[in-house]
Write a protein that holds these residues in place. Structure first.
Motif, PDB file in Angstrom:
ATOM      1  N   GLN A   1      -6.365  -2.910  13.907  1.00  0.00           N
ATOM      2  CA  GLN A   1      -7.185  -3.841  14.513  1.00  0.00           C
ATOM      3  C   GLN A   1      -7.555  -4.936  13.684  1.00  0.00           C
ATOM      4  O   GLN A   1      -8.320  -5.781  14.252  1.00  0.00           O
ATOM      5  N   ASP A   2      -7.407  -4.923  12.394  1.00  0.00           N
ATOM      6  CA  ASP A   2      -7.607  -6.104  11.364  1.00  0.00           C
ATOM      7  C   ASP A   2      -6.435  -7.320  11.751  1.00  0.00           C
ATOM      8  O   ASP A   2      -5.302  -6.888  11.343  1.00  0.00           O
TER       9      ASP A   2
ATOM     10  N   VAL B   1       0.582  -1.117   0.022  1.00  0.00           N
ATOM     11  CA  VAL B   1      -0.102   0.101   0.098  1.00  0.00           C
ATOM     12  C   VAL B   1       0.723   1.366   0.071  1.00  0.00           C
ATOM     13  O   VAL B   1       2.189   1.357   0.367  1.00  0.00           O
ATOM     14  N   ASN B   2       0.452   2.310  -0.426  1.00  0.00           N
ATOM     15  CA  ASN B   2       1.148   3.424  -0.287  1.00  0.00           C
ATOM     16  C   ASN B   2       0.868   4.205   0.889  1.00  0.00           C
ATOM     17  O   ASN B   2      -0.475   4.325   1.515  1.00  0.00           O
TER      18      ASN B   2
ATOM     19  N   ARG C   1       1.164   2.339   8.125  1.00  0.00           N
ATOM     20  CA  ARG C   1       1.146   3.068   7.074  1.00  0.00           C
ATOM     21  C   ARG C   1       0.080   4.201   6.770  1.00  0.00           C
ATOM     22  O   ARG C   1      -0.370   4.490   5.675  1.00  0.00           O
ATOM     23  N   GLY C   2      -0.295   4.741   7.887  1.00  0.00           N
ATOM     24  CA  GLY C   2      -1.395   5.895   7.990  1.00  0.00           C
ATOM     25  C   GLY C   2      -2.632   5.188   7.745  1.00  0.00           C
ATOM     26  O   GLY C   2      -3.798   5.905   7.522  1.00  0.00           O
ATOM     27  N   ARG C   3      -2.916   3.858   7.945  1.00  0.00           N
ATOM     28  CA  ARG C   3      -4.221   3.350   7.856  1.00  0.00           C
ATOM     29  C   ARG C   3      -4.601   2.777   9.263  1.00  0.00           C
ATOM     30  O   ARG C   3      -4.628   1.516   9.435  1.00  0.00           O
TER      31      ARG C   3
ATOM     32  N   GLY D   1       0.194  -2.337  11.572  1.00  0.00           N
ATOM     33  CA  GLY D   1       0.102  -2.138  13.041  1.00  0.00           C
ATOM     34  C   GLY D   1       0.304  -3.232  13.836  1.00  0.00           C
ATOM     35  O   GLY D   1      -0.356  -3.387  14.898  1.00  0.00           O
ATOM     36  N   LYS D   2       1.147  -4.093  13.645  1.00  0.00           N
ATOM     37  CA  LYS D   2       1.365  -5.353  14.171  1.00  0.00           C
ATOM     38  C   LYS D   2       3.009  -5.568  14.762  1.00  0.00           C
ATOM     39  O   LYS D   2       3.848  -4.823  14.347  1.00  0.00           O
TER      40      LYS D   2
END
Length: 384
Positions: free
Chosen positions: A192-193, A160-161, A185-187, A199-200
């Protein structure tokens, strides 16, 4: 405490008791907020500039006299403690811009015999990019150096960008596994997915495969590799001498965090934070969700932490057991101490001239820093 009357119905007495105890059980304990601490210019160390680089990102000592230094635009350097620089060839192409580029580097636990190193970078794709972890053998021949047999052993997919790639590597004290931070990455929602690597904090075998004793090892895919989730922008990860794993991450507008990492825990981003969105919209605080793991120390206003090293040497004996953290926004070196119960506390904040991107401790006990700019200096700190 509210007085109860003998004539009250039982249901009202029960309701009153619950109302009294609810705030104590529904909110977690509030950690220290060190954001307002002031930096001092009275430095207890001498600062020596050793070399300079184009936007350096990470330092990794190989032995008593040599280290590796990454530059975010995509170069890797073999550097002596006296400042001599040799460019290492064979480095993969990177997506460079903003927070993306060539990131962390560290020698393998068996580097002395294998010559292997690990590095992270933002890998280009057809229309997007992704965090990648690779390993290769560092070869030194005469006055040249190169990477041989470079292989990517983990990728953040789909690509992803975005910003905030993470990319910090830490080996377990026994040298059998490695941890890798993967930013959101700003998402934010991806943190939480459970099926997204964003985010892990992931835990891997040294070859990039999945350890059988990870918290969700039997579930396959990203879940099997995940050690903890709910992270935003982690740029510091290190083991303390007692074997505890600590990680810091940047919050949004406020709420930089220092977290004690525990297996399988959810650290809350973006459900909770001690900061707010850049738009100004509030985010529920960590204390409102005791089911989620909260920071042990936080900073509002932020320091923008980058780099984390635990000090266990004797050159600065008063620092033993401390965590040293670079501050990008505050242009400072921060020292965190730990109480008898393990609670962290910001004890010192020393004003530096530039944004401090990484911190490393040399075998002789000297502390080394790099500045996040072009040219960014490689600095050696020794006692005055």
């Amino acid at each position: 405490m509210q007085q109860f009357h003998r004539g009250w119905p039982r249901r009202l007495i029960v309701a009153a008791v619950l109302a009294f105890i609810a705030p104590a059980t529904a909110r977690a304990a509030e950690p220290e907020n060190a954001g307002s601490h002031a930096a001092t210019t009275a430095l207890p160390f001498k600062v020596s500039a050793v070399a300079s680089f184009d936007t350096p990102w990470a330092i990794a000592f190989l032995d008593a006299t040599r280290m590796l230094v990454t530059e975010k635009p995509g170069k890797l350097w073999l550097v002596s403690t006296s400042g001599e620089k040799v460019e290492v060839t064979g480095v993969p192409k990177v997506t460079y811009g903003g927070q993306n580029g060539l990131l962390d580097v560290t020698p393998a636990p068996d580097f002395a015999t294998s010559g292997q190193i690990y590095l992270t970078y933002v890998e280009p794709g057809d229309s997007a990019s992704g965090l990648a972890l690779a390993r290769a053998r560092l070869v030194r021949e005469g006055t040249s150096a190169r990477l041989d047999g470079l292989a990517v052993i983990w990728r953040q997919l789909p690509k992803v960008n975005g910003i905030q790639p993470g990319g910090i590597i830490a080996f377990t004290p026994d040298g059998k596994h490695l941890f890798l931070t993967s930013g959101d990455r700003g998402r934010a929602a991806s943190a939480q997915d459970p099926d997204s690597a964003l985010g892990k904090l992931v835990r891997l075998n040294l070859d990039g495969t999945t350890p059988s004793d990870n918290p969700m090892a039997g579930q396959g895919g990203v879940k099997a590799q995940t050690w903890s989730l709910g992270h935003r922008n982690p740029y510091g990860l290190a083991f303390a001498a007692d074997g505890k794993l600590w990680m810091h991450e940047m919050g949004p507008r406020g709420g930089d965090e220092l977290n004690l990492i525990l297996p399988g825990k959810n650290y809350g981003w973006p459900l909770v934070s001690n900061g707010d969105n850049y738009s100004g919209t509030p985010i529920p605080r960590h204390t409102t969700r005791p089911d989620l793991e909260g920071p042990k120390l936080y900073w509002t206003p932020v320091i923008a932490p980058a780099g984390l090293a635990f000090y266990e040497s004797t050159l600065f004996p008063q620092w033993r057991g401390s965590a040293l953290i670079g501050g990008l926004k505050v242009r400072a070196l921060v020292r965190v101490t730990f109480g008898a119960d393990g609670t962290p506390h910001e004890s010192d904040r020393w004003q530096m001239e530039g944004r401090i991107r990484d911190v490393a401790v040399a075998p002789d006990g000297a502390v080394w820093l790099i500045e996040d700019r072009d040219p960014g200096r490689l600095l050696r700190l020794t006692p005055k």
